[in-house]
Design a protein around this motif. Structure first.
Motif, PDB file in Angstrom:
ATOM      1  N   LEU A  11       0.894  -1.157   0.000  1.00  0.00           N
ATOM      2  CA  LEU A  11       0.000   0.000   0.000  1.00  0.00           C
ATOM      3  C   LEU A  11       0.921   1.192   0.000  1.00  0.00           C
ATOM      4  CD1 LEU A  11      -2.680  -0.920   2.654  1.00  0.00           C
ATOM      5  CD2 LEU A  11      -3.138  -0.206   0.335  1.00  0.00           C
ATOM      6  N   ARG A  12       0.922   1.967  -1.068  1.00  0.00           N
ATOM      7  CA  ARG A  12       1.865   3.073  -1.150  1.00  0.00           C
ATOM      8  C   ARG A  12       1.275   4.267  -1.873  1.00  0.00           C
ATOM      9  NH1 ARG A  12       6.247   0.280  -5.134  1.00  0.00           N
ATOM     10  NH2 ARG A  12       5.065   0.403  -7.054  1.00  0.00           N
ATOM     11  N   LEU A  13       2.036   5.360  -1.874  1.00  0.00           N
ATOM     12  CA  LEU A  13       1.593   6.583  -2.527  1.00  0.00           C
ATOM     13  C   LEU A  13       2.129   6.624  -3.948  1.00  0.00           C
ATOM     14  CD1 LEU A  13       2.255   9.137   0.348  1.00  0.00           C
ATOM     15  CD2 LEU A  13       0.089   8.127  -0.310  1.00  0.00           C
ATOM     16  N   GLU A  69     -10.775   4.508   1.201  1.00  0.00           N
ATOM     17  CA  GLU A  69     -11.821   3.483   1.173  1.00  0.00           C
ATOM     18  C   GLU A  69     -11.438   2.438   2.224  1.00  0.00           C
ATOM     19  OE1 GLU A  69     -12.463   1.969  -2.778  1.00  0.00           O
ATOM     20  OE2 GLU A  69     -12.185   3.962  -3.645  1.00  0.00           O
ATOM     21  N   ALA A  70     -11.965   2.619   3.424  1.00  0.00           N
ATOM     22  CA  ALA A  70     -11.544   1.815   4.570  1.00  0.00           C
ATOM     23  C   ALA A  70     -11.760   0.313   4.366  1.00  0.00           C
ATOM     24  CB  ALA A  70     -12.272   2.279   5.827  1.00  0.00           C
ATOM     25  N   GLU A  71     -12.909  -0.082   3.817  1.00  0.00           N
ATOM     26  CA  GLU A  71     -13.182  -1.513   3.648  1.00  0.00           C
ATOM     27  C   GLU A  71     -12.208  -2.172   2.689  1.00  0.00           C
ATOM     28  OE1 GLU A  71     -17.227  -2.574   2.894  1.00  0.00           O
ATOM     29  OE2 GLU A  71     -17.979  -1.184   4.400  1.00  0.00           O
ATOM     30  N   ARG A  72     -11.878  -1.480   1.588  1.00  0.00           N
ATOM     31  CA  ARG A  72     -10.938  -2.053   0.618  1.00  0.00           C
ATOM     32  C   ARG A  72      -9.528  -2.122   1.200  1.00  0.00           C
ATOM     33  NH1 ARG A  72     -12.439  -5.496  -2.336  1.00  0.00           N
ATOM     34  NH2 ARG A  72     -10.720  -5.173  -3.761  1.00  0.00           N
ATOM     35  N   ILE A  73      -9.159  -1.111   1.987  1.00  0.00           N
ATOM     36  CA  ILE A  73      -7.828  -1.113   2.603  1.00  0.00           C
ATOM     37  C   ILE A  73      -7.725  -2.266   3.596  1.00  0.00           C
ATOM     38  CG2 ILE A  73      -6.317   0.166   4.175  1.00  0.00           C
ATOM     39  CD1 ILE A  73      -7.289   2.724   2.726  1.00  0.00           C
ATOM     40  N   LYS A  74      -8.769  -2.468   4.397  1.00  0.00           N
ATOM     41  CA  LYS A  74      -8.759  -3.592   5.347  1.00  0.00           C
ATOM     42  C   LYS A  74      -8.695  -4.928   4.612  1.00  0.00           C
ATOM     43  CE  LYS A  74     -11.074  -1.117   9.053  1.00  0.00           C
ATOM     44  NZ  LYS A  74     -12.285  -0.931   9.827  1.00  0.00           N
ATOM     45  N   TRP A 106      -7.233  -5.499   1.676  1.00  0.00           N
ATOM     46  CA  TRP A 106      -5.878  -5.695   1.166  1.00  0.00           C
ATOM     47  C   TRP A 106      -4.881  -5.957   2.289  1.00  0.00           C
ATOM     48  CZ3 TRP A 106      -5.015  -7.298  -3.404  1.00  0.00           C
ATOM     49  CH2 TRP A 106      -5.836  -6.936  -4.455  1.00  0.00           C
ATOM     50  N   LEU A 107      -5.080  -5.327   3.444  1.00  0.00           N
ATOM     51  CA  LEU A 107      -4.218  -5.634   4.586  1.00  0.00           C
ATOM     52  C   LEU A 107      -4.399  -7.087   4.999  1.00  0.00           C
ATOM     53  CD1 LEU A 107      -4.624  -2.393   6.726  1.00  0.00           C
ATOM     54  CD2 LEU A 107      -2.586  -3.115   5.471  1.00  0.00           C
ATOM     55  N   GLY A 108      -5.633  -7.577   4.930  1.00  0.00           N
ATOM     56  CA  GLY A 108      -5.920  -8.981   5.227  1.00  0.00           C
ATOM     57  C   GLY A 108      -5.288  -9.931   4.224  1.00  0.00           C
ATOM     58  N   GLN A 109      -5.088  -9.457   2.988  1.00  0.00           N
ATOM     59  CA  GLN A 109      -4.462 -10.276   1.945  1.00  0.00           C
ATOM     60  C   GLN A 109      -2.929 -10.256   2.036  1.00  0.00           C
ATOM     61  OE1 GLN A 109      -6.134 -12.240  -0.330  1.00  0.00           O
ATOM     62  NE2 GLN A 109      -7.868 -11.665   0.968  1.00  0.00           N
ATOM     63  N   GLY A 110      -2.401  -9.477   2.987  1.00  0.00           N
ATOM     64  CA  GLY A 110      -0.952  -9.466   3.192  1.00  0.00           C
ATOM     65  C   GLY A 110      -0.246  -8.249   2.633  1.00  0.00           C
ATOM     66  N   GLU A 160      -7.514   5.997  11.830  1.00  0.00           N
ATOM     67  CA  GLU A 160      -7.975   4.889  12.671  1.00  0.00           C
ATOM     68  C   GLU A 160      -8.396   3.658  11.876  1.00  0.00           C
ATOM     69  OE1 GLU A 160     -10.942   6.648  15.166  1.00  0.00           O
ATOM     70  OE2 GLU A 160      -9.498   7.990  16.121  1.00  0.00           O
ATOM     71  N   ILE A 161      -7.725   3.403  10.763  1.00  0.00           N
ATOM     72  CA  ILE A 161      -7.978   2.183   9.997  1.00  0.00           C
ATOM     73  C   ILE A 161      -7.098   1.058  10.525  1.00  0.00           C
ATOM     74  CG2 ILE A 161      -7.766   1.150   7.703  1.00  0.00           C
ATOM     75  CD1 ILE A 161      -8.629   3.863   6.570  1.00  0.00           C
ATOM     76  N   MET A 162      -5.921   1.409  11.015  1.00  0.00           N
ATOM     77  CA  MET A 162      -5.024   0.447  11.645  1.00  0.00           C
ATOM     78  C   MET A 162      -4.341   1.150  12.812  1.00  0.00           C
ATOM     79  SD  MET A 162      -1.875   0.241   8.883  1.00  0.00           S
ATOM     80  CE  MET A 162      -0.638  -0.433   9.965  1.00  0.00           C
ATOM     81  N   PRO A 163      -3.680   0.419  13.712  1.00  0.00           N
ATOM     82  CA  PRO A 163      -3.010   1.082  14.842  1.00  0.00           C
ATOM     83  C   PRO A 163      -1.914   2.020  14.351  1.00  0.00           C
ATOM     84  CG  PRO A 163      -2.868  -1.315  15.034  1.00  0.00           C
ATOM     85  CD  PRO A 163      -3.575  -1.022  13.769  1.00  0.00           C
TER      86      PRO A 163
END
Length: 143
Positions: free
Chosen positions: A4-6, A54-59, A61-65, A80-83
């Protein structure tokens, strides 16, 4: 490896970033899998148009590694999407400049206290080193 990058956009000296999911081998502004947000650093921090995620999509992709870069991790932590990630290796830069100067004034006082305590311990440590030094001295060259 997914990141996940800019990805930079905008014109010269007016950056606007997209938050994207991309393979780490792809170029920064090159091919990506999915756009999941944007970041405009030119706007004040209190404006809601500065960051859009897009919080749901980010979560997902984080779940996918997918691993966020340090800057994206901070953006996600602030929203507040992740710590929130820990500060980097230079904690002095995280402290406001005014407070750093105050700590700088206190530091010499602490150093003098440490110097006063150190001489009491120093002779004990130096004694064995002084005995070992003559035995290890290099031999003088003969002419």
């Amino acid at each position: 490896m997914l990141k996940l990058r800019l990805s930079r956009g905008g014109t010269k000296k007016r950056p606007v970033y997209k938050v994207v999911v991309a393979d780490s081998r792809f170029a920064r502004d090159g091919r990506f899998i999915e756009k999941v947000g944007f970041f405009n650093p030119l706007l004040p921090k209190d404006k809601k148009e500065r960051v859009g995620l897009e919080a749901e999509r980010i979560k997902y992709w984080l779940g996918q590694g997918a691993q966020p870069t340090t800057r994206v991790a901070r953006i996600l932590g602030e929203n507040e999407i992740m710590p929130m990630p820990a500060n980097g290796n230079n904690p002095q830069k995280a402290v406001p400049k005014k407070e750093r100067k105050k700590e700088g004034e206190e530091a010499p006082a602490a150093a003098t206290k440490a110097a006063e305590a150190a001489p009491a311990e120093a002779p004990k440590e130096e004694a064995p080193a002084a005995e070992a030094a003559p035995a290890e001295a290099p031999k003088e060259e003969q002419k």
